[in-house]
Each structure stands twice: as C-alpha cells, then as structure tokens.
Design a protein around this motif. Structure first.
Motif, short mmCIF file in Angstrom:
data_model
loop_
_atom_site.label_atom_id
_atom_site.label_comp_id
_atom_site.label_asym_id
_atom_site.label_seq_id
_atom_site.Cartn_x
_atom_site.Cartn_y
_atom_site.Cartn_z
N GLU A 154 0.83 -1.20 0.00
CA GLU A 154 0.00 0.00 0.00
C GLU A 154 0.87 1.26 0.00
O GLU A 154 0.61 2.21 -0.76
CB GLU A 154 -0.91 -0.01 1.23
CG GLU A 154 -1.78 1.23 1.35
CD GLU A 154 -2.57 1.28 2.65
OE1 GLU A 154 -3.33 2.24 2.81
OE2 GLU A 154 -2.41 0.39 3.50
N LEU A 155 1.91 1.27 0.83
CA LEU A 155 2.81 2.42 0.91
C LEU A 155 3.54 2.65 -0.42
O LEU A 155 3.60 3.77 -0.94
CB LEU A 155 3.82 2.23 2.05
CG LEU A 155 4.86 3.33 2.22
CD1 LEU A 155 4.21 4.68 2.51
CD2 LEU A 155 5.83 2.95 3.34
N VAL A 156 4.05 1.59 -0.99
CA VAL A 156 4.79 1.70 -2.25
C VAL A 156 3.86 2.17 -3.38
O VAL A 156 4.23 3.01 -4.21
CB VAL A 156 5.47 0.35 -2.61
CG1 VAL A 156 6.00 0.36 -4.02
CG2 VAL A 156 6.58 0.05 -1.62
N GLU A 157 2.64 1.65 -3.39
CA GLU A 157 1.66 2.06 -4.40
C GLU A 157 1.35 3.55 -4.28
O GLU A 157 1.28 4.27 -5.27
CB GLU A 157 0.38 1.23 -4.27
CG GLU A 157 -0.68 1.56 -5.29
CD GLU A 157 -0.27 1.29 -6.73
OE1 GLU A 157 -0.76 2.02 -7.62
OE2 GLU A 157 0.55 0.39 -6.96
N MET A 158 1.20 4.01 -3.04
CA MET A 158 0.92 5.44 -2.81
C MET A 158 2.10 6.30 -3.27
O MET A 158 1.92 7.34 -3.90
CB MET A 158 0.63 5.66 -1.32
CG MET A 158 -0.05 6.94 -1.01
SD MET A 158 -1.71 7.11 -1.70
CE MET A 158 -2.53 5.68 -1.05
N GLN A 174 2.06 6.53 -7.00
CA GLN A 174 1.05 7.47 -7.49
C GLN A 174 1.51 8.91 -7.34
O GLN A 174 1.29 9.74 -8.23
CB GLN A 174 -0.27 7.24 -6.75
CG GLN A 174 -0.96 5.95 -7.14
CD GLN A 174 -2.24 5.71 -6.35
OE1 GLN A 174 -2.84 6.65 -5.83
NE2 GLN A 174 -2.66 4.47 -6.27
N GLN A 175 2.17 9.20 -6.21
CA GLN A 175 2.66 10.56 -6.02
C GLN A 175 3.78 10.86 -7.03
O GLN A 175 3.82 11.94 -7.63
CB GLN A 175 3.17 10.79 -4.60
CG GLN A 175 3.57 12.25 -4.39
CD GLN A 175 4.06 12.54 -2.98
OE1 GLN A 175 4.86 11.78 -2.45
NE2 GLN A 175 3.57 13.63 -2.40
N ASP A 231 -1.06 19.53 -7.65
CA ASP A 231 -1.61 19.09 -6.35
C ASP A 231 -0.99 17.77 -5.90
O ASP A 231 -1.62 16.98 -5.21
CB ASP A 231 -3.14 18.97 -6.48
CG ASP A 231 -3.82 18.84 -5.14
OD1 ASP A 231 -3.25 19.33 -4.13
OD2 ASP A 231 -4.90 18.23 -5.10
N PHE A 232 0.27 17.52 -6.28
CA PHE A 232 0.92 16.26 -5.92
C PHE A 232 1.08 16.08 -4.41
O PHE A 232 1.23 14.97 -3.92
CB PHE A 232 2.28 16.10 -6.62
CG PHE A 232 3.31 17.09 -6.15
CD1 PHE A 232 4.14 16.79 -5.07
CD2 PHE A 232 3.47 18.29 -6.80
CE1 PHE A 232 5.10 17.69 -4.64
CE2 PHE A 232 4.43 19.20 -6.37
CZ PHE A 232 5.24 18.90 -5.29
N VAL A 253 -0.57 13.25 3.21
CA VAL A 253 -1.32 12.71 4.36
C VAL A 253 -1.56 11.22 4.16
O VAL A 253 -1.42 10.43 5.10
CB VAL A 253 -2.65 13.48 4.55
CG1 VAL A 253 -3.52 12.80 5.60
CG2 VAL A 253 -2.37 14.92 4.95
N LEU A 254 -1.90 10.84 2.94
CA LEU A 254 -2.13 9.42 2.65
C LEU A 254 -0.85 8.61 2.84
O LEU A 254 -0.89 7.49 3.37
CB LEU A 254 -2.67 9.25 1.23
CG LEU A 254 -4.01 9.92 0.95
CD1 LEU A 254 -4.34 9.85 -0.54
CD2 LEU A 254 -5.10 9.28 1.78
#
Length: 97
Positions: free
Chosen positions: A45-49, A52-53, A63-64, A69-70
C-alpha cells in the motif's frame, strides 16, 4: 537412484531417529503467516501510494502534495504491522517456523 532406494533411505532415517526426534506435522505458525501478510500488504500500500505521487509529479500535477497525508497514514499502518509481527515472533519464538 530409484524410488525404491529413496524409500529405503527414508525408512532407515526414521528408524534411527526414535520417538524423541519426531518432526512436527506443521512447520509454520499460522498467526505469524497472518502478521507477515498484513505487513507485506501495508508495504505494498505504501509503495503504491509513493508510485502514485511520483506519477503525479512526473505528470506535472500541481496538487501532488495531496498524497502526503495518505503516505503518512500508509507509513503508520506499515509500522504498526511491522511491530505487531516482531512482537509476535518474539513472544511466540516462531522466527524459525
């Protein structure tokens, strides 16, 4: 070596062990497996987030920072899962299972 030879070797090994060295039928801890899966899911989940950033930055998305927060929340979940796994392994001594 044929299959009959393997069976003979296994039989001799079993005879030499005696009852005191019996190998347990389950060689792993189900609870550890669950904690490990939760930790790996949190890492994913962390790597995916982060991915995405990174893509938002590459795409020039102004707005990157909305991912910050996520990312923080995902990092917290990963840390909680990691320490839950470590605590389980230490308490149950199942690191080798």
């Amino acid at each position: 070596m044929g299959s009959g030879d393997c069976a003979k070797i296994e039989e001799m090994a079993q005879e030499g062990r005696g009852d005191s060295a019996e190998v347990p039928k389950t060689g792993f801890c189900e609870e550890k497996k669950r904690f490990l899966k939760e930790f790996l899911d949190a890492i994913h989940e962390l790597v995916e987030m982060q991915s995405q950033q990174t893509q938002a930055v590459i795409d020039g998305d102004p707005d990157f920072t909305r991912f910050d927060v996520l990312l923080h929340m995902a990092h917290d979940r990963k840390e909680q899962a990691k320490y839950a796994l470590m605590a389980h392994i230490e308490a149950h001594r199942c690191e080798e299972a």
